[in-house]
Design an enzyme around this catalytic site. Structure first.
Site, mmCIF file in Angstrom:
data_model
loop_
_atom_site.group_PDB
_atom_site.id
_atom_site.type_symbol
_atom_site.label_atom_id
_atom_site.label_comp_id
_atom_site.label_asym_id
_atom_site.label_seq_id
_atom_site.Cartn_x
_atom_site.Cartn_y
_atom_site.Cartn_z
ATOM 1 N N GLU A 192 -41.256 67.491 101.132
ATOM 2 C CA GLU A 192 -42.573 68.094 100.388
ATOM 3 C C GLU A 192 -42.748 67.272 98.996
ATOM 4 O OE1 GLU A 192 -40.393 70.042 101.868
ATOM 5 O OE2 GLU A 192 -41.379 71.300 103.049
ATOM 6 N N MET A 200 -31.902 52.280 82.599
ATOM 7 C CA MET A 200 -32.166 52.589 81.034
ATOM 8 C C MET A 200 -31.213 53.592 80.503
ATOM 9 S SD MET A 200 -34.543 52.056 78.976
ATOM 10 C CE MET A 200 -36.466 51.524 79.780
ATOM 11 N N PHE A 249 -38.538 86.358 104.280
ATOM 12 C CA PHE A 249 -37.851 85.152 104.702
ATOM 13 C C PHE A 249 -38.762 84.073 104.098
ATOM 14 C CE2 PHE A 249 -37.457 81.352 107.580
ATOM 15 C CZ PHE A 249 -36.371 81.321 107.354
ATOM 16 N N GLN A 250 -38.247 83.277 103.450
ATOM 17 C CA GLN A 250 -39.120 82.015 102.887
ATOM 18 C C GLN A 250 -40.300 82.334 102.022
ATOM 19 O OE1 GLN A 250 -40.119 79.108 106.140
ATOM 20 N NE2 GLN A 250 -38.070 78.053 105.645
#
Lengths: 172, 587
Positions: free
Chosen positions: B50, B479, B112-113
């Site tokens: 995602e 860096m 759930f989720q």
């Protein structure tokens, strides 16, 4: 310097969290916050007491205005305003202390709203100084619990002030 | 006719002109993906993570100027969008992100989720919505696009419970939208604009300081009109690169921590600083109390909170940059300012700037044995003639890209400026490529950054998005290593990456093309080869691990006191290092 900021917001869930999150996320201070209904059911009114230098207050006002759900922000401290806070104080009161508690309540034009054989619960409203003065006087009796509303404030009506001024002038 | 929430969502997206969605399905959004199955007008790009979808949507949005759209599932799908949301929020990128949510009646039950994404994303979105009733859906989508794209743009999230995606209602997309508590100021104050014009007419040593706001409001023409008409040199922030042509004689290049000497010195010495669509970020100002100390400041920005947030301003103008510049240019055009006179009065200023340019040009020491990272970027610029959309990740390679690639067009440099998100560049490049399939899109990255979203190689290959990745491979988090060398007495704590995967083989494993250059003379060949291939390519450039980015303003230091080269060692047992003025206190 302490500032009282009055905010009109949309009456939706999550708005309080957006306002509070703005203060915590940007390190601004909240001394007190109160929320209530307005005459318009789609709007709520928040009063926030905060402090900071001019730059911080400018940022607070701007950042509040930037929140999508904020309709109007007014820094009341910039003009004349009246403020009040209410406190409920449960104080120990036995024997002679009962009379003392009543006397103090009377001096501050407060009210007893609940009593038990060993306590009084006092309701007081007024400016913060007044509430604090009363708390200080009650302290020796033994304060059991205090609940305070936080300050609410409203701008003085300029027109009314003008009328009053003229009246005073007329009355000499 | 009644439509389901899923159908309403898709019809509404089409009304908003959405042609591409980046996303990944999961339990609660199956209804939406099902409705997309036969959809011809919207292309769904299936990502492998995602976060990838979020940066792709941002790359798409930054390259096109249109809002980017991502669609993900609830719970982990939603929480994986947080970095992308924050990145878009800090860089003012318009996104509309749709997250699935567990069914309404289960919200709050630790289902759930389930994740409270509206709560989680509140501080990193411009606004967010939880849809409680399918009847509100069309209106919410309309408002989401309106909020994301107007004022100072930003990401808006819509949390869509599963039951709402199946519930049916009559569908009508609203024609217009008005939100009583949201009315961004577009027109600048006329009196203030006049004051700005007067200040510009008076100034002997003016500088234009151009930020990402100029790109966002598509004001590249107006900014170059202003600069040319009034003969003002232009410096750009990282986000502003491309807003004004980097090869224009009036361009000073980037300013700030790794800005060009002439840009930083010009800002330090100027008598009028005109900040346009910029926000005086700490990477730009360095030590604020010594930034542009002796000048009048004009600040044009659509966001009132940007003005006087961390720098004093004499003439603030709140409004859309493009609108304000148009008006300002009009006022200037009608005033008695003659270009010839301006060239005359500003000659000493331009002479001074030319001297600075000669004194401290951007430079590195070319080597015959080892590839210098700057050389790779120079070569890419040369061989593409600058005709490319370039994205970067974050770190040394990002700064070298900003310094050595000259951007002549707006929306051709996509980088993570505010948040500094490693792993941004590659998915952003894929988003830009999805928007412009014929364009050359190059992701300049590092061996550290590229591994943060490398899984999207699969997306690149399968969706046929022929992005060219140039890895400046120095075996370090470069860096970090640079700061450790300079400020932590060369204690390279956790910055040595040692062995990365073989990027050539990795590319091949994904079905892409892998190329490698280990010597300077191989660089050109590798780039030319990559440009020929119509597939995604990884170019692995093994570069000098000891190269540092200069000029550099040590964190918390003043911009006029730049460092141009590595400090000399004091003695054998005492390694060379620098004092950062406030290295502990400043990031």
């Amino acid at each position: 310097m302490q500032r009282i900021i009055s905010i009109q917001v949309e009456n939706k869930f999550g708005v309080l969290s957006r306002v509070a999150g703005l203060f915590s996320g940007r390190g601004f201070n909240i001394e007190s916050l109160s929320v209530g209904m307005t005459t318009d059911p789609t709007m709520s009114q928040m009063t926030i007491v905060t402090d900071g230098d001019e730059r911080i207050i400018e940022q607070i006002v701007k950042q509040l205005n930037k929140l999508i759900d904020v309709i109007k922000v007014v820094d009341l401290t910039e003009n004349e305003f009246v403020e009040r806070e209410m406190a409920l104080i449960k104080v120990h009161a036995r024997g002679d202390d009962r009379a003392e508690a009543l006397r103090i309540t009377d001096i501050f034009r407060a009210r007893i709203i609940d009593s038990s054989p060993t306590t009084y619960t006092v309701e007081i409203s007024g400016e913060v100084k007044k509430i604090e003065a009363m708390i200080n006087l009650l302290r020796p009796l033994g304060i059991k619990e205090i609940v305070r509303t936080g300050r609410v404030a409203i701008a003085r009506e300029e027109a009314k002030m003008l009328v009053q001024k003229e009246k005073k002038v007329a009355e000499g | 006719m009644k439509l389901t929430g899923s159908q309403i969502l898709i019809e509404s997206l089409k009304k908003e002109g959405v042609d591409t969605i980046f996303g990944l399905p999961g339990g609660v959004v199956l209804g939406i993906f099902d409705a997309l199955y036969h959809e011809k007008d919207i292309k769904v790009i299936l990502t492998r993570h995602e976060q990838g979808a979020m940066h792709m949507a941002e790359g798409y949005a930054k390259a096109t100027g249109k809002p980017g759209v991502a669609l993900v599932t609830s719970g982990p799908g939603a929480t994986n969008t947080v970095t992308g949301l924050t990145n878009a929020y800090m860089d003012s990128c318009p996104l509309v992100v749709i997250t699935g949510q567990v069914p309404s009646q289960m919200i709050g039950n630790d289902a759930f989720q389930e994740a409270d994404i509206v709560g989680i994303s509140r501080p990193c979105t411009k606004y967010n919505f939880l849809v409680k009733d399918v009847k509100d859906l069309a209106q919410i989508i309309k408002e989401a696009f309106y909020i994301a794209t107007t004022g100072r743009p930003g990401p808006v999230l819509i949390d869509l419970p599963k039951d709402v995606t199946f519930a049916k209602t009559d569908y009508k997309y609203p024609d217009k939208v008005s939100i009583r508590s949201y009315n961004p100021t577009v027109q600048g104050n006329k009196w203030q604009i006049k004051q700005a014009a007067l200040a510009i007419g008076k100034a002997k040593k003016p500088v234009l300081y151009v930020g990402g706001g100029v790109v966002l409001s598509n004001a590249h023409k107006e900014i170059s009109d202003l600069a040319e008409m009034t003969q003002i040199p232009v410096t750009m922030t990282l986000m502003g690169l491309g807003a004004f042509s980097g090869t224009h004689p009036l361009s000073l290049g980037m300013l700030g921590m790794h800005g060009l000497a002439c840009a930083n010195w010009a800002v330090h010495d100027c008598d009028l600083l005109i900040a346009v669509g910029a926000r005086f970020d700490d990477r730009v100002t360095g030590k604020v109390s010594e930034f542009a100390p002796n000048c009048e400041v004009i600040h044009i920005d659509i966001d009132p909170t940007s003005i006087r947030k961390n720098f004093k301003v004499d003439i603030p103008i709140v409004g859309d940059v493009r609108q304000v510049l148009k008006e300002l240019n009009e006022v200037l055009r009608n005033s008695f300012i003659e270009k010839g006179d301006l060239i005359e009065t500003r000659k000493p200023w331009f002479d001074q700037i030319e001297e600075w340019k000669r004194e401290k040009p951007l430079q590195f020491h070319q080597d015959t044995q080892i590839i210098k990272p700057q050389f790779v970027i120079q070569k890419i610029y040369e061989l593409t003639k600058g005709n490319a959309i370039v994205t970067t990740d974050v770190g040394q390679h990002q700064m070298w890209a900003a310094q050595y690639f000259k951007f002549n067009q707006s929306r051709t440099f996509l980088s993570s400026g505010g948040l500094g998100t490693m792993g941004y560049g590659f998915p952003a490049a894929l988003g830009a490529q999805a928007a412009f399939p014929q364009q050359l899109v190059i992701n300049i990255s590092g061996d550290g950054s590229i591994q943060m979203n490398i899984q999207e190689m699969a997306t690149a290959v399968i969706e046929n998005l022929p992005v060219k990745i140039a890895i400046l491979n120095n075996r370090y988090l470069g860096m970090v290593r640079q700061w450790q060398q300079l400020f932590y007495e060369q204690r390279y704590s956790s910055s040595y990456l040692d062995q990365s995967p073989d990027f050539v083989k990795l590319a091949e494993a994904y079905g892409a093309v892998g190329l490698r250059a280990t010597k300077p003379e191989e660089v050109e060949g590798v780039i030319l080869e990559a440009l020929k291939v119509k597939k995604p390519v990884i170019m692995d450039f093994l570069v000098d691990p000891n190269e540092n980015v200069y000029p550099m303003v040590p964190a918390g230091g003043a911009n006029h006191a730049m460092v141009f080269e590595d400090p000399k060692p004091v003695s054998e047992d005492k390694p060379a290092s620098m004092q950062s003025p406030d290295s502990i206190l400043t990031a």
